[in-house]
Design an enzyme around this catalytic site. Sequence first.
Site, PDB file in Angstrom:
ATOM      1  N   ARG A  58       1.078  -1.796   0.015  1.00 29.61           N
ATOM      2  CA  ARG A  58       0.121  -0.072   0.164  1.00 29.61           C
ATOM      3  C   ARG A  58       0.742   1.442  -0.032  1.00 29.61           C
ATOM      4  NH1 ARG A  58       2.520   2.796   3.310  1.00 29.61           N
ATOM      5  NH2 ARG A  58       1.960   2.009   5.644  1.00 29.61           N
ATOM      6  N   LYS A  60       0.609   5.185   0.680  1.00 28.41           N
ATOM      7  CA  LYS A  60      -0.220   6.246   1.554  1.00 28.41           C
ATOM      8  C   LYS A  60      -0.500   7.812   0.614  1.00 28.41           C
ATOM      9  CE  LYS A  60       1.470   6.419   6.219  1.00 28.41           C
ATOM     10  NZ  LYS A  60      -0.063   6.102   7.371  1.00 28.41           N
ATOM     11  N   SER A  64      -3.103  12.059   3.257  1.00 29.74           N
ATOM     12  CA  SER A  64      -2.624  10.759   4.439  1.00 29.74           C
ATOM     13  C   SER A  64      -1.606  11.431   5.378  1.00 29.74           C
ATOM     14  CB  SER A  64      -3.326   9.327   4.204  1.00 29.74           C
ATOM     15  OG  SER A  64      -2.638   8.617   5.749  1.00 29.74           O
ATOM     16  N   ARG A  71       0.819  15.654  12.342  1.00 32.10           N
ATOM     17  CA  ARG A  71       0.190  15.064  13.616  1.00 32.10           C
ATOM     18  C   ARG A  71       2.026  15.369  14.904  1.00 32.10           C
ATOM     19  NH1 ARG A  71      -3.323  11.492  11.283  1.00 32.10           N
ATOM     20  NH2 ARG A  71      -0.816  10.097  11.323  1.00 32.10           N
ATOM     21  N   GLU A 154       8.350   0.647   5.118  1.00 29.76           N
ATOM     22  CA  GLU A 154       8.226  -0.335   5.719  1.00 29.76           C
ATOM     23  C   GLU A 154       7.918  -1.647   6.136  1.00 29.76           C
ATOM     24  OE1 GLU A 154       5.853   0.406  10.375  1.00 29.76           O
ATOM     25  OE2 GLU A 154       4.686  -0.309   8.900  1.00 29.76           O
ATOM     26  N   GLU A 169      -9.174  -6.078  14.345  1.00 28.18           N
ATOM     27  CA  GLU A 169      -9.465  -5.028  15.067  1.00 28.18           C
ATOM     28  C   GLU A 169      -9.469  -3.335  14.269  1.00 28.18           C
ATOM     29  OE1 GLU A 169      -6.457  -2.024  17.689  1.00 28.18           O
ATOM     30  OE2 GLU A 169      -6.514  -2.949  15.470  1.00 28.18           O
TER      31      GLU A 169
END
Length: 252
Positions: A58, A60, A64, A71, A154, A169
């Site tokens: 994936r 981003k 995003s 943040r 990652e 979750e």
Amino acid sequence: MISNQLSMNDLKKFKHDITRFMMTYKFALDEMETRIEILVQEFEMLHEYNPIEHTKSRLKSPESIFQKLMRKGGELSFEGIQGSVKDIAGLRITCSFVSDIYVISKMLRNQNDLNILSEKDYIKNPKPNGYQSLHLLVEVPVHMSDREERVCMEIQIRTIAMDCWASLEHKIFYKFSEGNQAVPARLLEELKQAAASAAALDSQMERLHAEIGLIKEEQADIAEEALNRIIINNQQFALPKALLALMNEDEE
């Protein structure tokens, strides 16, 4: 008119720069997926067992990336993004057994042109909510037309059971976040219990896998021993070792 023209030029330049920026992360994903596919084919062709079940990648979205940058309080620049947001590109590798996770990690470490920046082992040290996975931050070489880029991405390596739990979750938290609600304590506790159950299942599957491996080794030893014996009138006779050695010499 000149002002409008300048802003249009600025917009075109920004579009060009962000496209090139995002392309490097896409190419890093492509590079890693190719490497994993090579490993999969090698195991399928040369070995009896393939530790890699499947992969999922994936990238981003710019929105995003920007939200995460804000943040983390990073600088609003491409250099600031590279320094603050390390998971723009992500690859998830799913395998059957916990031991496979460390086998795959070792294989990646053995690729000399990959730079392992950090490792977070949430299997040996699960998160408080029960989450388990092995996270690697890796620098991947990407060869562009005019230069080589070292792109950070990652890699998450986990078992099928861990992946199933993480997916559940995520769905629960996403559902409640849509309504700006907190996840009820009861569900959080059940999720934690489910994580423990998933870990227990992984342990049981690992034991079964190891036991099957021992049985296969014993069967191979028995089969090899049977080849070194002949049966005449229900009597077994071991073939002379000197004869077996002579036969091997003749084959050479």
